[in-house]
Design an enzyme around this catalytic site. Structure first.
Site, PDB file in Angstrom:
ATOM      1  N   SER D  49      41.297  42.379  38.913  1.00 50.20           N
ATOM      2  CA  SER D  49      42.327  41.594  39.910  1.00 50.20           C
ATOM      3  C   SER D  49      42.061  40.363  40.103  1.00 50.20           C
ATOM      4  O   SER D  49      40.273  39.991  39.981  1.00 50.20           O
ATOM      5  CB  SER D  49      41.946  42.123  41.131  1.00 50.20           C
ATOM      6  OG  SER D  49      43.309  41.893  42.089  1.00 50.20           O
ATOM      7  N   GLU D  50      42.349  39.317  39.968  1.00 45.10           N
ATOM      8  CA  GLU D  50      42.479  38.057  39.591  1.00 45.10           C
ATOM      9  C   GLU D  50      41.351  36.834  40.571  1.00 45.10           C
ATOM     10  O   GLU D  50      40.385  36.483  41.179  1.00 45.10           O
ATOM     11  CB  GLU D  50      43.126  36.800  39.426  1.00 45.10           C
ATOM     12  CG  GLU D  50      44.014  36.375  40.298  1.00 45.10           C
ATOM     13  CD  GLU D  50      45.990  37.773  39.567  1.00 45.10           C
ATOM     14  OE1 GLU D  50      45.207  38.937  39.151  1.00 45.10           O
ATOM     15  OE2 GLU D  50      46.500  37.374  39.644  1.00 45.10           O
ATOM     16  N   ASN D  51      41.587  38.188  42.261  1.00 43.85           N
ATOM     17  CA  ASN D  51      41.326  37.352  43.553  1.00 43.85           C
ATOM     18  C   ASN D  51      39.309  38.261  43.479  1.00 43.85           C
ATOM     19  O   ASN D  51      39.125  37.199  44.880  1.00 43.85           O
ATOM     20  CB  ASN D  51      42.010  38.224  44.625  1.00 43.85           C
ATOM     21  CG  ASN D  51      42.053  39.661  44.472  1.00 43.85           C
ATOM     22  OD1 ASN D  51      42.310  40.784  43.629  1.00 43.85           O
ATOM     23  ND2 ASN D  51      42.629  39.955  45.887  1.00 43.85           N
ATOM     24  N   SER D  91      35.512  34.709  38.225  1.00 43.85           N
ATOM     25  CA  SER D  91      36.527  36.378  38.031  1.00 43.85           C
ATOM     26  C   SER D  91      37.630  35.297  37.180  1.00 43.85           C
ATOM     27  O   SER D  91      37.996  35.872  35.738  1.00 43.85           O
ATOM     28  CB  SER D  91      37.947  36.065  39.429  1.00 43.85           C
ATOM     29  OG  SER D  91      39.195  36.642  39.094  1.00 43.85           O
TER      30      SER D  91
END
Lengths: 230, 226, 230, 226
Positions: D49-51, D91
């Site tokens: 998840s890019e967060n 990330s």
């Protein structure tokens, strides 16, 4: 999570091929994957040759004390065609091979080396740094002006194999480094096609706090367990 | 006649008086490392080591060395309570990003243009620049620490460095064992002389343009004048 | 280690000046320094104006539920002249102010935003990224070819003030973030002249493992203690 | 005559069959998030998840949401044992650096050149690109997940996107609720059709150049033919 194969140092050594660009973590005498390095040298006639070694420095080479750290054993065994490092002052054999023309040495400022490795791992085409302006480091490099300041364009430095050393790893390949033994290890683990992590202690998946992972598991292909060094 | 005698301790002592509490300092290998021994007790500087730590402490007690805790010169060290470890990209982000106030480096040569050479003698010795190029570029103030004369008697302060440069126009302060110099406008400005050396002796033994500042004074100040 | 001043959210708010570039950590509804943001808005007529806000997104703005997260309260109070973010889709007020011309909005790809902030903190003059090639993002930017690939030159994005939020801080200013509340916080703490860290829990110096510090103390100027949010 | 009926579930089901054990996958907000529900039990994918996390787990039990643990769509999530958290630069280093195998994104439009538009309708709606531009640039394989037709009946697969692009020439696979397309050489290649739709129906309802692959087959395969 997927478990990663656990292999011996000898098996790891066999994964390094002649001509590979090999990135090796560690800082002079701290944080290098010594077991895998020893196993590469121990292959003797089967050892990979013509390697390009990327490392902060070329380790300690002390014939009198019989002390050889970091990549020094690889250099002593004449397995390197080229060494890319920021410092070779603690290894007279590197100097000798460089002066005799046996081995090419490219000196890169330490911070630039770190960013070039990071850039390779992070998919960047390069970074602009003021470091090296007005010195021999700028030779052959593109200069760019951003705002009112001039920078050198430094290109990414990817590798075929990363040999890294961690204090602790879980079976999925999450890694934690100890103290200043961290140095280039986590950067190199992002920048190479094949990543072999030598760990002093193997723990079960779930035993490393996810907030405290230094290298996430997805970067690691193989684990080598060494036990704590002394 | 004053006879020159190498004195590394006075260099370290004088540099140690430059910093103020809370400032971040990187001490290079060799002579600069000595500076840490002379920081006054009422000043708390934060030492950074480019191999990846902030809060560098004293050398460990005998037998207490930790194989995973060294400085950039491969010597065992300790970390103070409240220190932090990080990787080399973060370490040089701190350095290049201007978060180090002072870097203290040894030199082979330094000159009145603020150039500094300490990583290479072509054909003879090539230790490499290590972190020195980033440190001189990124630190707020660059301090060159050097004995004033070579063993041969030649001045290490030059009009123009002849060796390959580590840093171009980056040196702000040079402290030798005869005096304290600021580098400004293409000249060395003598701010302090260290007796028995005198400004005249320094002018005669420095192969560069030196201005004696009007407020140039002796250091350390006489106890009686404090 | 030096202890950092512990101030109230109101005192922190008073340190932000009109016209400042303010970088704010957090991701929509997770990891923003909400106490300091509330305190800025609470200054009313004394609140700083014409701010440039740098944030991953412009937060949640939900009039119906009365829910406003991240920088949404600052935008609602019309304190921003410009917003630099990767996403404004959860804040209709940002869209309204943009469409009406009240507030300028610059959209930056999230990874590019992260690298631009990091570059500012790390003294880089910029980074080369493939992200945005062939899109409106490339307009007005320099393209460079490295190897055989084309990249956009993205410039550093420094700030005057960073408002960050951490789970835990020690009295020296070392910070640890929790889970995905980390996001842009540690990057922004490196990129701004003044760094104010809002922490849920304050601990003594020495109570954070030096191997597990996310933001080293030297980046932090002030601490604001909020206690754990609910 | 076949009447088109939007069916998001078949899109998610089909995409979920693409991955192999050990692959790293990023699922976008909305329709792509559904894909996670249909990954076969014998396949272990690693969700990013890019967060800032790897090892995304299922939604938390009611009342168990952690305010510090969300996905990129601001929804509470969990992390699997062996997962890891990191900052946004790390990330996107993972994403841009090619360490994500598949990214699955929703679209406003996608076209036969592999372009994708999903962040902006000028003058109407500007959510922003979030992490989508980095994800499409950096991931090894880009999968567009979309209903085949707009509510108005127009094809979401185009000859050429008219909206501002999120990604230029990056889309490799498009899965709609009528079929599975590969994007190659400036055309959509129909690899699978989802009955009751037929290749002819698809050709008639796609406003782009579509090649029906010689080995094009129905999906899911009849139970009897397995």
């Amino acid at each position: 999570m997927i478990k990663k194969p656990i292999i011996t140092a000898a098996e790891a050594a066999a994964l390094v091929k002649s001509g590979d660009v090999v990135q090796v973590g560690g800082f002079i005498n701290c944080g290098s994957p010594d077991s895998v390095i020893a196993a590469i040298v121990a292959r003797g006639a089967q050892a990979p040759r013509e390697l390009t070694l990327v490392c902060n420095d070329s380790g300690l080479h002390d014939e009198a004390k019989g002390k050889f750290t970091s990549i020094a054993p690889l250099i002593k065994a004449k397995l390197a065609r080229k060494i890319i490092a920021s410092h070779i002052g603690t290894n007279p054999e590197t100097q000798r091979q460089m002066n005799s023309g046996e081995t090419e040495v490219l000196l890169v400022p330490q911070g630039t080396l770190a960013e070039r490795v990071r850039a390779a791992g992070a998919g960047l085409g390069g970074i602009l740094t003021p470091t090296g302006l007005g010195t021999e480091v700028e030779i052959g490099k593109q200069k760019l002006t951003v705002g009112s300041k001039v920078y050198l364009l430094e290109e990414p430095l990817p590798g075929d194999v990363a040999l890294v050393k961690a204090r602790k790893g879980d079976k999925a390949g999450n890694l934690q480094y100890a103290k200043t033994a961290r140095n280039f290890n986590p950067l190199m683990a992002t920048a190479c096609k094949l990543v072999i992590a030598e760990v002093e202690e193997l723990v079960e998946i779930g035993q490393i706090d996810p907030d405290q992972v230094h290298t996430p598991s997805i970067f690691v292909d193989y684990l080598v367990i060494t036990g704590a060094a002394t | 006649m004053i006879e020159y005698q190498e004195n590394k301790e006075i260099i370290a002592r004088r540099i140690a008086r430059i910093f103020q509490t809370g400032e971040v300092v990187n001490l290079g290998i060799g002579l600069p490392t000595l500076v840490g021994n002379f920081v006054p007790a009422d000043v708390t500087v934060i030492l950074q080591s480019e191999n990846g730590l902030i809060g560098l402490g004293p050398a460990p007690q005998p037998g207490q060395a930790d194989k995973d805790l060294t400085n950039a010169g491969a010597m065992p060290v300790t970390i103070l309570s409240g220190g932090a470890f990080f990787d080399s990209a973060t370490s040089f982000g701190i350095i290049r990003g201007g978060h180090v106030d002072y870097t203290v480096l040894g030199v082979l040569e330094t000159d009145q243009e603020g150039n500094l050479a300490n990583y290479k003698i072509p054909g003879k010795m090539v230790p490499g620049m290590g972190g020195a190029m980033d440190l001189t570029t990124g630190s707020r103030v660059v301090i060159a620490a050097t004995t004033h004369l070579e063993k041969s008697g030649t001045s290490k302060l030059k009009r123009r460095c002849s060796l390959p440069l580590t840093a171009a126009n980056e040196v702000n302060i040079v402290v030798t064992d005869v005096g304290y110099f600021e580098v400004l406008g293409g000249r060395f400005h003598l701010a302090e002389y260290f007796p028995p050396y005198t400004p005249d002796w320094i002018l005669a033994h420095t192969d560069a343009d030196v201005v004696v500042r009007q407020d140039c004074k002796a250091w350390p100040p006489e106890e009686g004048c404090k």
